[in-house]
Design a protein around this motif. Structure first.
Motif, mmCIF file in Angstrom:
data_model
loop_
_atom_site.group_PDB
_atom_site.id
_atom_site.type_symbol
_atom_site.label_atom_id
_atom_site.label_comp_id
_atom_site.label_asym_id
_atom_site.label_seq_id
_atom_site.Cartn_x
_atom_site.Cartn_y
_atom_site.Cartn_z
ATOM 1 N N TRP A 46 0.073 0.687 -1.941
ATOM 2 C CA TRP A 46 -1.213 0.129 -2.381
ATOM 3 C C TRP A 46 -1.082 -1.369 -2.637
ATOM 4 N N TRP A 47 -0.027 -1.777 -3.331
ATOM 5 C CA TRP A 47 0.132 -3.179 -3.698
ATOM 6 C C TRP A 47 0.330 -4.066 -2.473
ATOM 7 N N ARG A 48 0.987 -3.550 -1.461
ATOM 8 C CA ARG A 48 1.226 -4.351 -0.252
ATOM 9 C C ARG A 48 -0.042 -4.531 0.577
ATOM 10 N N THR A 49 -0.995 -3.639 0.458
ATOM 11 C CA THR A 49 -2.162 -3.660 1.347
ATOM 12 C C THR A 49 -3.459 -4.081 0.665
ATOM 13 N N VAL A 50 -3.507 -4.031 -0.674
ATOM 14 C CA VAL A 50 -4.737 -4.374 -1.363
ATOM 15 C C VAL A 50 -4.869 -5.891 -1.483
ATOM 16 N N ASP A 51 -6.099 -6.361 -1.679
ATOM 17 C CA ASP A 51 -6.365 -7.798 -1.800
ATOM 18 C C ASP A 51 -5.994 -8.252 -3.215
ATOM 19 N N HIS A 52 -4.906 -9.007 -3.335
ATOM 20 C CA HIS A 52 -4.422 -9.442 -4.645
ATOM 21 C C HIS A 52 -5.394 -10.411 -5.313
ATOM 22 N N GLY A 53 -6.088 -11.225 -4.523
ATOM 23 C CA GLY A 53 -7.039 -12.180 -5.085
ATOM 24 C C GLY A 53 -8.182 -11.477 -5.805
ATOM 25 N N THR A 59 -7.405 3.896 -8.696
ATOM 26 C CA THR A 59 -7.346 5.197 -8.026
ATOM 27 C C THR A 59 -8.214 5.221 -6.777
ATOM 28 N N THR A 60 -9.431 4.725 -6.888
ATOM 29 C CA THR A 60 -10.353 4.738 -5.742
ATOM 30 C C THR A 60 -9.850 3.839 -4.619
ATOM 31 N N SER A 61 -9.277 2.697 -4.979
ATOM 32 C CA SER A 61 -8.824 1.753 -3.949
ATOM 33 C C SER A 61 -7.601 2.243 -3.182
ATOM 34 N N THR A 62 -6.940 3.302 -3.665
ATOM 35 C CA THR A 62 -5.788 3.850 -2.934
ATOM 36 C C THR A 62 -6.208 4.825 -1.835
ATOM 37 N N LEU A 63 -7.489 5.187 -1.780
ATOM 38 C CA LEU A 63 -7.950 6.193 -0.827
ATOM 39 C C LEU A 63 -7.939 5.672 0.603
ATOM 40 N N THR A 105 -11.363 -2.037 2.890
ATOM 41 C CA THR A 105 -11.002 -3.342 3.470
ATOM 42 C C THR A 105 -9.515 -3.646 3.316
ATOM 43 N N ARG A 106 -8.720 -2.666 2.903
ATOM 44 C CA ARG A 106 -7.287 -2.893 2.803
ATOM 45 C C ARG A 106 -6.683 -3.198 4.167
ATOM 46 N N LYS A 107 -5.560 -3.893 4.179
ATOM 47 C CA LYS A 107 -4.963 -4.367 5.429
ATOM 48 C C LYS A 107 -4.624 -3.234 6.387
ATOM 49 N N ARG A 108 -4.246 -2.078 5.848
ATOM 50 C CA ARG A 108 -3.848 -0.993 6.724
ATOM 51 C C ARG A 108 -5.037 -0.425 7.498
#
Length: 371
Positions: free
Chosen positions: A12-19, A70-74, A360-363
């Motif tokens: 999750w941390w590698r693909t989510v938008d950190h900004g 939790t939702t953003s990991t889906l 919108t995650r990178k994956r």
């Protein structure tokens, strides 16, 4: 984190938008600070203990953070499935509210559960945006099916339930996000004309049907008719000046109705000043623009439309709240996402942003199709 770490959190941390995550964290912190400033005043007005609203706000922040993460990991598919479930439950609860709901301020929008109020309409908005985007994306696979009609058949009764509560502000918010998702999906000219005509007709109907809406609009355009709420809000912002009078030192909040909810931005203006208020606007703009840009890069039309609609939904709600506080929009009771007190609003905003981040995650680049 090491690339060899295959845990769900590392992925999750590698693909989510950190900004965006950093922006939301900043909003959570600012919201807690403003809750400490406005919460005790509101608690005294309602006969509660001094830190009643502050403590509950802290609980809502923790719950919202968990929902967002939790939702953003889906996956894209699971985000869609969750949206369907949430929409169905929220729609049924909105119908339930009309008969058995809790009434406040002339509107019947809430369900009271164990001392907390649940507002189902807050959750129906993001879920409907995701469903609409997915249905409209099916036109490429099954062009003979009238997906536009099916999508509108979900939208119309939802708006009908909102107007029966009545909740004109949420109706406007949902309609705008729905049109944005429809537009990004490739809105045909015939549908654009229909939406324009329907919007005009509905606006006229709302104006003549709901007296409180008519009064607010007429008073907004009539400078001789003042609004106590707006006058106090403007007084608070003007008194704050460039850097504010200091956290907890504001006085106009004592006269503001519900300073911890709809007019929290005015409290920020008085105590933190113009610079901080501008900073709030920039954080919201950063989150929403970054989210929309991320959605625009997705190859799948479902991801593009849903992501754009979700981030627009969050940004437009912030725009309405701030617009009311500074006087560029008529008075409308609407919370400022992640800043105002309110469990339904806080968690629903986290759900909205969580869905947006999930889509919108990178994956997502490696999953152009939805299975």
């Amino acid at each position: 984190m090491a690339r060899s770490d295959k845990s769900w959190f590392a992925e999750w941390w590698r693909t989510v938008d950190h900004g965006i995550i950093a922006g939301v964290a900043a909003l959570f912190c600012i919201g807690m600070l403003l809750s400490l400033a406005a919460g005790p005043v509101a608690a005294a007005d309602h006969g509660y203990t001094t830190f009643h609203y502050v403590q509950r706000h802290a609980i809502f922040v923790v719950a919202a953070a968990l929902v967002l993460i939790t939702t953003s990991t889906l996956s894209e598919a699971w985000a869609r499935r969750l949206a369907f479930v949430v929409f169905l439950i929220s729609f049924l609860l909105m119908a339930f509210v009309l008969v058995f709901g809790h009434t406040a301020g002339g509107s019947q929008r809430w369900i009271r559960v164990a001392g907390f109020s649940l507002q189902p309409s807050e959750f129906v908005k993001p879920s409907l945006v995701v469903i609409a985007a997915w249905l409209l994306a099916q036109r490429q696979t099954f062009p003979r099916v009238p997906w536009g009609v099916i999508t509108f058949a979900l939208f119309a009764p939802t708006v009908g339930l909102l107007l029966l509560q009545p909740d004109v502000g949420q109706t406007v918010l949902l309609s705008a996000a729905f049109v944005v998702a429809f537009f990004v999906s490739g809105l045909p000219f015939a549908w654009a004309a229909m939406f324009a005509a329907g919007s005009v007709a509905t606006s006229v109907l709302i104006f003549f049907t709901f007296s409180h809406v008519r009064m607010r609009i007429l008073s907004y355009f009539n400078s001789d008719v003042g609004s106590y709420q707006l006058d106090r809000a403007h007084e608070a912002i003007a008194r704050g000046g460039l850097l504010g009078v200091g956290p907890g030192e504001g006085s106009v909040k004592d006269a503001l109705p519900d300073p911890h909810t709809d007019f929290i931005y005015s409290v920020a203006g008085e105590e933190l000043g113009y610079v901080a208020c501008l900073g709030l606007i920039l954080i919201f703009a950063f989150i929403c623009l970054r989210g929309v840009l991320g959605a625009s890069r997705r190859a799948d039309p479902y991801l593009r439309a849903a992501g754009t609609g979700l981030f627009f939904l969050l940004g437009f709600q912030a725009f309405i709240n701030i617009g009311v506080n500074v006087g560029i929009l008529p008075t409308k009771g609407m919370t400022l996402p992640f800043i105002s007190y309110g469990g339904s609003s806080m968690i629903a905003s986290a759900f909205t942003l969580g869905l947006g981040l999930a889509l919108t995650r990178k994956r997502a680049e490696f999953h152009p199709g939805i299975k």
